[in-house]
Design a protein around this motif. Structure first.
Motif, PDB file in Angstrom:
ATOM      1  N   UNK A   7       5.444  10.575  -2.365  1.00 46.91           N
ATOM      2  CA  UNK A   7       4.389   9.841  -3.063  1.00 46.91           C
ATOM      3  C   UNK A   7       3.785   8.712  -2.233  1.00 46.91           C
ATOM      4  N   UNK A   8       2.607   8.308  -2.638  1.00 45.70           N
ATOM      5  CA  UNK A   8       1.919   7.182  -2.001  1.00 45.70           C
ATOM      6  C   UNK A   8       2.689   5.887  -2.238  1.00 45.70           C
TER       7      UNK A   8
ATOM      8  N   UNK B 107       5.627   1.359   0.228  1.00 46.51           N
ATOM      9  CA  UNK B 107       6.836   0.563   0.376  1.00 46.51           C
ATOM     10  C   UNK B 107       7.360   0.610   1.807  1.00 46.51           C
ATOM     11  N   UNK B 108       7.308   1.770   2.445  1.00 45.61           N
ATOM     12  CA  UNK B 108       7.887   1.933   3.778  1.00 45.61           C
ATOM     13  C   UNK B 108       7.035   1.354   4.901  1.00 45.61           C
TER      14      UNK B 108
ATOM     15  N   UNK C 142       7.237  -4.899   9.703  1.00 41.66           N
ATOM     16  CA  UNK C 142       8.121  -6.046   9.923  1.00 41.66           C
ATOM     17  C   UNK C 142       9.084  -5.773  11.071  1.00 41.66           C
ATOM     18  N   UNK C 143       9.591  -4.553  11.161  1.00 40.86           N
ATOM     19  CA  UNK C 143      10.491  -4.195  12.254  1.00 40.86           C
ATOM     20  C   UNK C 143       9.752  -4.265  13.583  1.00 40.86           C
ATOM     21  N   UNK C 144       8.545  -3.705  13.629  1.00 43.50           N
ATOM     22  CA  UNK C 144       7.753  -3.719  14.863  1.00 43.50           C
ATOM     23  C   UNK C 144       7.431  -5.152  15.292  1.00 43.50           C
ATOM     24  N   UNK C 145       7.075  -5.999  14.338  1.00 43.07           N
ATOM     25  CA  UNK C 145       6.750  -7.394  14.662  1.00 43.07           C
ATOM     26  C   UNK C 145       7.981  -8.130  15.184  1.00 43.07           C
ATOM     27  N   UNK C 146       9.134  -7.876  14.580  1.00 42.29           N
ATOM     28  CA  UNK C 146      10.360  -8.545  15.018  1.00 42.29           C
ATOM     29  C   UNK C 146      10.816  -8.050  16.390  1.00 42.29           C
TER      30      UNK C 146
ATOM     31  N   UNK D 286       7.651  11.202   2.872  1.00 43.14           N
ATOM     32  CA  UNK D 286       6.926  10.241   3.695  1.00 43.14           C
ATOM     33  C   UNK D 286       7.916   9.641   4.693  1.00 43.14           C
ATOM     34  N   UNK D 287       7.481   9.500   5.937  1.00 36.38           N
ATOM     35  CA  UNK D 287       8.320   8.896   6.969  1.00 36.38           C
ATOM     36  C   UNK D 287       7.526   7.841   7.723  1.00 36.38           C
TER      37      UNK D 287
END
Length: 83
Positions: free
Chosen positions: A21-22, A27-28, A34-38, A54-55
Motif C-alpha cells: 500500500x501507499x 511510512x518507509x 533519515x538513514x541517508x541523512x545520518x 513496498x521496499x
C-alpha cells in the motif's frame, strides 16, 4: 498467556495488500531519508514496489560514500536513525 482453544485466522490477502500500500510507502520513505541523512553526503533513497511489497533502498552513489560504507560501515552505524 495463551488461551486454550483459541485460534487466529490470518487474512493473507489483506496482509499482502497492506504491504504493497501507499501508506506503507509513506511510512518507509522518511525512514530511509533519515538513514541517508545520518550516513552523510552521497547516499540516495529509492522507494519502489517489488513483486508483493513496498521496499526502500538506501545506496551509496558517490565514491566517497561507497568508501565510507566499505571502510566504516556508514549505513550500519546509523540504522537506528530509521526508527
Amino acid at each position: 498467556m495463551a488461551v486454550k482453544g483459541m485460534r487466529i485466522k490470518v487474512n493473507r490477502d489483506a496482509i499482502r495488500k497492506l504491504l504493497a500500500s501507499q501508506e506503507v510507502a509513506d511510512n518507509l520513505t522518511p525512514r530511509g531519508e533519515r538513514i541517508a541523512a545520518a550516513a552523510g553526503d552521497g547516499f540516495e533513497v529509492t522507494t519502489s514496489k517489488n513483486r508483493d511489497r513496498v521496499v526502500v533502498f538506501v545506496t551509496a552513489t558517490t565514491t566517497d560514500a561507497k568508501l565510507a560504507e566499505a571502510e566504516d560501515r556508514a549505513l550500519t552505524r546509523v540504522i537506528d536513525a530509521g526508527r
